[in-house]
Design a protein around this motif. Structure first.
Motif, mmCIF file in Angstrom:
data_model
loop_
_atom_site.group_PDB
_atom_site.id
_atom_site.type_symbol
_atom_site.label_atom_id
_atom_site.label_comp_id
_atom_site.label_asym_id
_atom_site.label_seq_id
_atom_site.Cartn_x
_atom_site.Cartn_y
_atom_site.Cartn_z
ATOM 1 N N ARG A 217 0.897 -1.155 0.054
ATOM 2 C CA ARG A 217 0.109 0.073 -0.101
ATOM 3 C C ARG A 217 0.938 1.134 0.101
ATOM 4 O O ARG A 217 1.655 1.507 0.902
ATOM 5 N N PRO A 218 0.690 2.147 -1.081
ATOM 6 C CA PRO A 218 1.543 3.229 -1.047
ATOM 7 C C PRO A 218 1.061 4.376 -0.187
ATOM 8 O O PRO A 218 -0.272 4.555 0.096
ATOM 9 N N ALA A 219 1.651 5.206 0.504
ATOM 10 C CA ALA A 219 1.276 6.178 1.378
ATOM 11 C C ALA A 219 0.593 7.314 0.452
ATOM 12 O O ALA A 219 0.866 7.610 -0.726
ATOM 13 N N ALA A 220 -0.597 8.264 1.133
ATOM 14 C CA ALA A 220 -1.305 9.156 0.218
ATOM 15 C C ALA A 220 -0.838 10.743 0.529
ATOM 16 O O ALA A 220 -0.962 10.862 1.488
ATOM 17 N N GLN A 221 -1.025 11.391 -0.373
ATOM 18 C CA GLN A 221 -0.777 12.854 -0.047
ATOM 19 C C GLN A 221 0.448 13.270 0.796
ATOM 20 O O GLN A 221 0.498 13.747 1.908
ATOM 21 N N ILE A 222 1.621 12.723 0.397
ATOM 22 C CA ILE A 222 2.744 12.714 1.168
ATOM 23 C C ILE A 222 3.583 14.141 1.274
ATOM 24 O O ILE A 222 3.845 14.757 0.399
ATOM 25 N N PRO A 223 3.484 14.703 2.589
ATOM 26 C CA PRO A 223 4.000 16.093 2.549
ATOM 27 C C PRO A 223 5.640 16.039 2.481
ATOM 28 O O PRO A 223 6.189 15.138 3.046
ATOM 29 N N VAL A 224 6.084 16.943 1.397
ATOM 30 C CA VAL A 224 7.574 16.835 1.316
ATOM 31 C C VAL A 224 8.077 18.448 1.521
ATOM 32 O O VAL A 224 7.379 19.306 0.794
ATOM 33 N N LYS A 225 9.013 18.675 2.340
ATOM 34 C CA LYS A 225 9.530 20.032 2.229
ATOM 35 C C LYS A 225 10.916 20.215 1.218
ATOM 36 O O LYS A 225 11.797 19.549 1.423
ATOM 37 N N GLY A 226 10.512 20.866 0.195
ATOM 38 C CA GLY A 226 11.366 21.463 -0.714
ATOM 39 C C GLY A 226 12.262 22.443 -0.145
ATOM 40 O O GLY A 226 12.171 23.114 0.874
ATOM 41 N N ARG A 227 13.488 22.599 -1.034
ATOM 42 C CA ARG A 227 14.292 23.974 -0.769
ATOM 43 C C ARG A 227 13.593 25.180 -0.727
ATOM 44 O O ARG A 227 14.326 26.093 0.075
ATOM 45 N N HIS A 228 12.647 25.461 -1.640
ATOM 46 C CA HIS A 228 12.091 26.871 -1.678
ATOM 47 C C HIS A 228 10.576 26.641 -1.389
ATOM 48 O O HIS A 228 10.216 27.642 -1.249
ATOM 49 N N ARG A 229 9.946 25.465 -1.292
ATOM 50 C CA ARG A 229 8.484 25.355 -1.257
ATOM 51 C C ARG A 229 8.178 23.899 -0.755
ATOM 52 O O ARG A 229 8.911 23.101 -0.671
ATOM 53 N N ASP A 230 6.877 23.894 -0.330
ATOM 54 C CA ASP A 230 6.516 22.681 0.277
ATOM 55 C C ASP A 230 5.677 21.967 -0.681
ATOM 56 O O ASP A 230 5.057 22.598 -1.769
ATOM 57 N N PHE A 231 5.487 20.784 -0.827
ATOM 58 C CA PHE A 231 4.858 19.747 -1.810
ATOM 59 C C PHE A 231 3.974 18.857 -1.146
ATOM 60 O O PHE A 231 4.268 18.633 -0.121
ATOM 61 N N ARG A 232 3.167 18.246 -1.753
ATOM 62 C CA ARG A 232 2.532 17.030 -1.550
ATOM 63 C C ARG A 232 2.393 16.248 -2.693
ATOM 64 O O ARG A 232 1.941 16.535 -3.709
ATOM 65 N N ILE A 233 2.651 14.979 -2.518
ATOM 66 C CA ILE A 233 2.846 13.915 -3.752
ATOM 67 C C ILE A 233 1.865 13.115 -3.546
ATOM 68 O O ILE A 233 1.337 12.464 -2.413
ATOM 69 N N ASP A 234 0.897 12.725 -4.725
ATOM 70 C CA ASP A 234 -0.095 12.081 -4.661
ATOM 71 C C ASP A 234 0.094 10.634 -3.810
ATOM 72 O O ASP A 234 -0.658 10.233 -3.104
ATOM 73 N N LEU A 235 1.013 9.886 -4.292
ATOM 74 C CA LEU A 235 1.089 8.444 -3.978
ATOM 75 C C LEU A 235 2.681 8.233 -3.906
ATOM 76 O O LEU A 235 3.397 8.961 -4.563
ATOM 77 N N GLY A 236 3.080 7.308 -2.930
ATOM 78 C CA GLY A 236 4.447 7.115 -2.890
ATOM 79 C C GLY A 236 4.890 6.085 -1.961
ATOM 80 O O GLY A 236 4.241 5.620 -0.971
ATOM 81 N N TYR A 237 6.373 5.921 -2.043
ATOM 82 C CA TYR A 237 6.650 4.915 -0.864
ATOM 83 C C TYR A 237 8.070 5.594 -0.349
ATOM 84 O O TYR A 237 9.082 5.595 -0.800
ATOM 85 N N PRO A 238 7.733 5.959 0.914
ATOM 86 C CA PRO A 238 8.686 6.758 1.486
ATOM 87 C C PRO A 238 9.987 5.965 1.959
ATOM 88 O O PRO A 238 10.971 6.627 2.248
ATOM 89 N N GLU A 239 10.165 4.790 2.111
ATOM 90 C CA GLU A 239 11.164 4.045 2.472
ATOM 91 C C GLU A 239 12.322 4.313 1.441
ATOM 92 O O GLU A 239 12.028 4.232 0.053
#
Length: 313
Positions: A217-239
């Protein structure tokens, strides 16, 4: 009464094509009013003033005008009444037939097309809205999960969870009410796979592809802090993968990713995410639908997992 002197046509109440014809409005006039943005069609042959607020009560009143008087509205039509428009079930049919259950047969039917499925209504499965009997939000969700094809069943349940019309614990409890009913095994699987954070049908279908391929099962709406702004990724595998990067997947819909300049914007976004250790795999509609498993092969190569093939749907 139909008159253009009122603030709203028919005082903002829905009315049928026959009612309009009986009061002197031809089909050509109706079409012109729709084209000019003065009227909108709610369901087949039912219209309302374009300025009338879109509410559950208005939708129920519209369906009541054309549904059998003793019917209980169910399935896709019930979902539409509750405002669940994004099921992606009728991309090429804006006004599908009305799904309803009529006693004494107690079978789900459509005004112009029989579904052919038995639909049992249990105590507590119906509510009344504007004198129209409708399956409750939970019962509607269970019926959709039982009877729709798996990808559409999942996107329907995800949307009902996302909008807050149902909650996961209530759906899980409700499946015990239908222990031997057709489709209940699928319904339990769909509810197990459901995700309230899902923001589009495409994300639901993508998650189902990944689960069916055995990737977990992939994680949903993953918050990611970028160098210049914040993001949310639809689906992903954080490991982290073997190369230390993390895998994110984003469903790029035709609606939001086909205009001039979208490619540059999307590439800039992926480059910024790459700077903080994320490999983003963009996924389009054609990657999800069809028999060729290019998506599964690409994800499998990145994760180092052999996907389960062939595709199930």
């Amino acid at each position: 009464m139909l008159t253009e002197t009122f603030p709203l046509y028919c005082d903002g109440r829905p009315f049928t094509r026959r009612f309009a014809n009986d009061h002197g409005w031809t089909d050509r006039k109706l079409a012109a009013l729709v084209r000019d943005g003065k009227l909108r069609r709610l369901v087949k042959s039912v219209y309302v003033d374009a300025l009338a607020p879109d509410t559950i009560e208005l939708r129920a009143a519209a369906v009541a005008l054309i549904a059998p008087k003793d019917a209980v509205i169910c399935r896709e039509t019930a979902a539409w009444i509750y405002g669940i428009d994004g099921l992606a079930l009728r991309d090429n049919d804006r006004f599908p037939p009305i799904d309803c259950v009529q006693p004494p047969k107690r079978r789900a039917s459509r005004l112009t097309l029989s579904t052919g499925h038995s639909q049992t209504l249990l105590p507590g499965d119906t509510v009344e809205i504007e004198s129209l009997r409708v399956t409750s939000p939970v019962a509607t969700a269970i019926h959709l999960a039982r009877h729709l094809d798996r990808p559409f069943a999942l996107s329907a349940i995800d949307l009902m969870l996302h909008t807050g019309f149902v909650d996961l614990s209530a759906l899980r409890a409700a499946t015990t009410k239908y222990p031997h009913h057709p489709g209940i095994v699928q319904a339990r699987e769909v509810i197990r796979y459901a995700e309230a954070l899902t923001e589009s049908p495409g994300e639901s279908w993508l998650r189902l592809r990944l689960l069916d391929a055995g990737f977990g099962r992939p994680a949903a709406q993953i918050p990611v802090k970028g160098r210049h702004r914040d993001f949310r990724i639809d689906l992903g595998y954080p490991e982290p993968m073997e190369d230390g990067r993390r895998l994110g997947l984003e469903y790029d819909s035709d609606l939001w990713h086909s205009a001039p300049g979208d490619d540059i914007r999307d590439e800039n976004r992926r480059n910024e995410l790459a700077e903080v250790g994320w490999h983003i795999l963009p996924v389009r509609r054609l990657d999800i639908w069809g028999r060729y498993p290019a998506l599964e092969l690409a994800v499998g190569e990145l994760l180092g997992i052999q996907p389960k093939l062939p595709r199930r749907w």
